[in-house]
Design a protein around this motif. Structure first.
Motif, PDB file in Angstrom:
ATOM      1  N   ARG A  79     -30.664   0.039 -37.979  1.00 38.21           N
ATOM      2  CA  ARG A  79     -30.210   1.045 -37.219  1.00 38.21           C
ATOM      3  C   ARG A  79     -30.952   0.940 -35.880  1.00 38.21           C
ATOM      4  NH1 ARG A  79     -31.347   6.376 -40.395  1.00 38.21           N
ATOM      5  NH2 ARG A  79     -33.166   5.165 -40.582  1.00 38.21           N
ATOM      6  N   LEU A  80     -30.316   1.519 -34.949  1.00 39.92           N
ATOM      7  CA  LEU A  80     -31.089   1.555 -33.952  1.00 39.92           C
ATOM      8  C   LEU A  80     -31.129   2.971 -33.436  1.00 39.92           C
ATOM      9  CD1 LEU A  80     -29.177  -1.281 -31.504  1.00 39.92           C
ATOM     10  CD2 LEU A  80     -31.371  -1.497 -32.754  1.00 39.92           C
ATOM     11  N   LEU A  81     -32.509   3.438 -32.570  1.00 39.26           N
ATOM     12  CA  LEU A  81     -32.450   4.400 -31.734  1.00 39.26           C
ATOM     13  C   LEU A  81     -32.095   4.316 -30.278  1.00 39.26           C
ATOM     14  CD1 LEU A  81     -32.889   7.654 -32.486  1.00 39.26           C
ATOM     15  CD2 LEU A  81     -35.037   7.414 -31.299  1.00 39.26           C
ATOM     16  N   ILE A  82     -31.259   4.637 -29.671  1.00 43.99           N
ATOM     17  CA  ILE A  82     -30.832   4.218 -28.296  1.00 43.99           C
ATOM     18  C   ILE A  82     -31.046   5.668 -27.378  1.00 43.99           C
ATOM     19  CG2 ILE A  82     -29.190   3.646 -26.982  1.00 43.99           C
ATOM     20  CD1 ILE A  82     -27.589   2.218 -28.773  1.00 43.99           C
ATOM     21  N   VAL A  83     -32.131   5.375 -26.763  1.00 43.66           N
ATOM     22  CA  VAL A  83     -32.464   6.713 -26.108  1.00 43.66           C
ATOM     23  C   VAL A  83     -31.946   6.575 -24.363  1.00 43.66           C
ATOM     24  CG1 VAL A  83     -34.516   8.031 -25.342  1.00 43.66           C
ATOM     25  CG2 VAL A  83     -34.534   6.570 -27.405  1.00 43.66           C
ATOM     26  N   ALA A  84     -31.308   7.322 -24.099  1.00 37.69           N
ATOM     27  CA  ALA A  84     -30.876   7.345 -22.543  1.00 37.69           C
ATOM     28  C   ALA A  84     -31.721   8.097 -21.834  1.00 37.69           C
ATOM     29  CB  ALA A  84     -29.548   7.967 -22.747  1.00 37.69           C
ATOM     30  N   THR A  85     -32.569   7.345 -21.016  1.00 34.78           N
ATOM     31  CA  THR A  85     -33.572   7.973 -20.213  1.00 34.78           C
ATOM     32  C   THR A  85     -32.685   8.405 -19.018  1.00 34.78           C
ATOM     33  OG1 THR A  85     -33.621   5.713 -18.738  1.00 34.78           O
ATOM     34  CG2 THR A  85     -34.956   5.930 -20.807  1.00 34.78           C
ATOM     35  N   ASP A  86     -33.295   8.809 -17.791  1.00 33.82           N
ATOM     36  CA  ASP A  86     -32.918   9.426 -16.615  1.00 33.82           C
ATOM     37  C   ASP A  86     -32.776   8.381 -15.619  1.00 33.82           C
ATOM     38  OD1 ASP A  86     -32.245  11.956 -17.803  1.00 33.82           O
ATOM     39  OD2 ASP A  86     -34.289  12.784 -17.104  1.00 33.82           O
ATOM     40  N   ARG A  87     -33.072   7.096 -15.876  1.00 34.45           N
ATOM     41  CA  ARG A  87     -33.013   6.143 -15.128  1.00 34.45           C
ATOM     42  C   ARG A  87     -31.474   5.965 -14.435  1.00 34.45           C
ATOM     43  NH1 ARG A  87     -36.247   3.087 -19.054  1.00 34.45           N
ATOM     44  NH2 ARG A  87     -34.411   1.944 -19.691  1.00 34.45           N
ATOM     45  N   LEU A  88     -31.371   5.613 -13.183  1.00 37.52           N
ATOM     46  CA  LEU A  88     -30.040   5.096 -12.669  1.00 37.52           C
ATOM     47  C   LEU A  88     -30.036   3.865 -12.013  1.00 37.52           C
ATOM     48  CD1 LEU A  88     -27.909   7.553 -10.355  1.00 37.52           C
ATOM     49  CD2 LEU A  88     -28.488   5.235  -9.678  1.00 37.52           C
ATOM     50  N   SER A  89     -28.951   3.237 -12.332  1.00 37.45           N
ATOM     51  CA  SER A  89     -28.728   1.835 -11.873  1.00 37.45           C
ATOM     52  C   SER A  89     -27.447   1.514 -11.018  1.00 37.45           C
ATOM     53  CB  SER A  89     -28.640   0.681 -13.120  1.00 37.45           C
ATOM     54  OG  SER A  89     -27.364   0.586 -13.280  1.00 37.45           O
ATOM     55  N   ALA A  90     -27.706   1.211  -9.987  1.00 42.76           N
ATOM     56  CA  ALA A  90     -26.342   1.132  -8.983  1.00 42.76           C
ATOM     57  C   ALA A  90     -26.535  -0.417  -8.745  1.00 42.76           C
ATOM     58  CB  ALA A  90     -26.694   2.092  -7.716  1.00 42.76           C
ATOM     59  N   PHE A  91     -25.389  -1.055  -8.571  1.00 38.43           N
ATOM     60  CA  PHE A  91     -25.349  -2.369  -8.044  1.00 38.43           C
ATOM     61  C   PHE A  91     -26.280  -3.267  -9.075  1.00 38.43           C
ATOM     62  CE2 PHE A  91     -24.316   0.107  -4.297  1.00 38.43           C
ATOM     63  CZ  PHE A  91     -23.045   0.002  -4.157  1.00 38.43           C
ATOM     64  N   ASP A  92     -26.350  -3.081 -10.272  1.00 36.18           N
ATOM     65  CA  ASP A  92     -27.164  -3.572 -11.028  1.00 36.18           C
ATOM     66  C   ASP A  92     -28.631  -3.461 -10.834  1.00 36.18           C
ATOM     67  OD1 ASP A  92     -25.077  -4.044 -13.101  1.00 36.18           O
ATOM     68  OD2 ASP A  92     -24.451  -5.827 -12.163  1.00 36.18           O
ATOM     69  N   VAL A  93     -29.154  -2.632  -9.950  1.00 37.25           N
ATOM     70  CA  VAL A  93     -30.630  -2.597  -9.764  1.00 37.25           C
ATOM     71  C   VAL A  93     -31.155  -1.139 -10.300  1.00 37.25           C
ATOM     72  CG1 VAL A  93     -32.341  -2.336  -7.976  1.00 37.25           C
ATOM     73  CG2 VAL A  93     -30.416  -4.189  -7.781  1.00 37.25           C
ATOM     74  N   VAL A  94     -32.036  -1.041 -10.941  1.00 30.95           N
ATOM     75  CA  VAL A  94     -32.705   0.293 -11.463  1.00 30.95           C
ATOM     76  C   VAL A  94     -33.232   0.761 -10.272  1.00 30.95           C
ATOM     77  CG1 VAL A  94     -34.021   1.409 -12.970  1.00 30.95           C
ATOM     78  CG2 VAL A  94     -32.773  -0.498 -13.894  1.00 30.95           C
ATOM     79  N   LEU A  95     -32.992   1.993  -9.810  1.00 27.78           N
ATOM     80  CA  LEU A  95     -33.654   2.570  -8.752  1.00 27.78           C
ATOM     81  C   LEU A  95     -35.255   3.173  -8.989  1.00 27.78           C
ATOM     82  CD1 LEU A  95     -30.572   4.327  -6.926  1.00 27.78           C
ATOM     83  CD2 LEU A  95     -31.441   2.136  -6.463  1.00 27.78           C
TER      84      LEU A  95
END
Ligand SMILES: Nc1ncnc2c1ncn2[C@@H]1O[C@H](COP(=O)(O)OP(=O)(O)O)[C@@H](O)[C@H]1O
Ligand SMILES: [Mg+2]
Length: 298
Positions: free
Chosen positions: A31-47
């Motif tokens: 199994r995996l634990l997938i944690v959605a952080t509050d990072r935002l990626s736009a145009f494939d770059v993490v801001l």
């Protein structure tokens, strides 16, 4: 008051197996634990700035759809309840509660299964240049944001970090995964989109397009993985202000993309810092998407 944005997760003695652009993934064997952080990626770059609560919205929206559309295809979600998480994750609600999914581990297929119900974004650009998207020829005279005669399967490659996904033809999908699986991916993606979009419309949201991912489990069964019809993997438009011929306001990161385009940034890392009002408005758009769609608040 929302907590400050959560950009990264780590617990003593347990490093993430993988960090995606948005998710931190911990390996728990089968199994995996997938944690959605509050990072935002736009145009494939993490801001550099996160969007407070965005990861929680993504996880709640995904869980909603996996449960609602689970009759169509087997999905990977086992639980979003903290009580179901193993230690050390259960003991850190500040990091993991509300934003994590315990899932079945699969081998992801190297195709991003994009479905478009409306013509916008890169699909609109491709159409303006050559009258087709992913090799599918479309009628002449379509307007920006217009609903397509029927939902289109417009797959892309699944590129590595730092590389942009590129659109591919159905024949290229067949080369990548074989003819039987390719047809299954197309049919399931269109069905998930169609049922999801029909429901969302009753809640005042048009889902213009979206992206699905699939994997194979240990015995070769196809499994719907990753996130499900979220404002990160889709374009959500308010139904009440929709009209074709113009670009639409949205409940997703399009708002940030529009701001970034106004800066004339070259779309290479590092991304620019976001003004506080852009962060606040984006956070509100994500929360609005959750509430409208599911009736839930965080
Ligand atoms: N059930 C699963 N089994 C294996 N890999 C998965 C599963 N669900 C999601 N993934 C992978 O986890 C990653 C999710 O993190 P994300 O931040 O979205 O990464 P990316 O930057 O690749 O989009 C994706 O690479 C996705 O393919
Ligand atoms: Mg992703």
């Amino acid at each position: 008051m929302p907590l400050p944005a959560l950009s990264t997760t780590a617990v003593d003695g347990f490093a993430p197996w993988k960090r995606g652009k948005v998710r931190d993934i911990f390996d728990l064997g089968d199994r995996l634990l997938i944690v959605a952080t509050d990072r935002l990626s736009a145009f494939d770059v993490v801001l550099p700035d996160g969007i407070p609560d965005k990861g929680k919205v993504l996880t709640q929206v995904s869980a909603f759809w996996f449960n609602r559309l689970g009759h169509i295809v087997r999905h990977h979600l086992l639980s979003t309840a903290r009580e179901a998480f193993p230690e050390p994750f259960r003991a850190r609600p500040d990091l993991f509660a509300g934003r994590s999914m315990l899932v079945r581990k699969t081998t992801p297929l190297a195709v991003e299964c994009v479905v478009r119900g409306y013509i916008t974004g890169s699909g609109w650009n491709e159409y303006k240049q050559g009258g087709a998207i992913c090799g599918i020829v479309l009628p002449a005279g379509l307007q920006e944001s217009q609903q397509l005669p029927e939902p289109l399967f417009t797959p892309t490659t699944k590129a590595d970090v730092g590389v942009h996904d590129e659109s591919i033809t159905f024949a290229q999908v067949e080369d990548l995964v074989g003819t039987v699986l390719a047809k299954q991916l197309r049919d399931l993606s269109i069905r998930l989109y169609s049922e999801g979009a029909a429901y969302a419309e009753t809640r005042g949201i048009l889902i213009a397009d979206t992206k699905f991912e699939f994997g194979l489990d240990g015995d070769g069964t196809l499994v719907w993985i990753d996130e499900a019809l979220t404002p990160d993997s889709s374009r959500f438009w308010p139904l009440d202000s929709y009209r074709s011929g113009v670009s639409q306001p949205s409940f997703d990161k399009q708002y940030v993309r529009d701001y970034l385009v106004s800066l004339h940034w070259d779309k290479r890392p590092p991304g620019p810092a976001l003004p506080q009002n852009i962060i606040d408005t984006t956070a509100q758009k994500y929360r609005d998407a959750l509430r409208l769609l599911t009736g839930l608040s965080l």
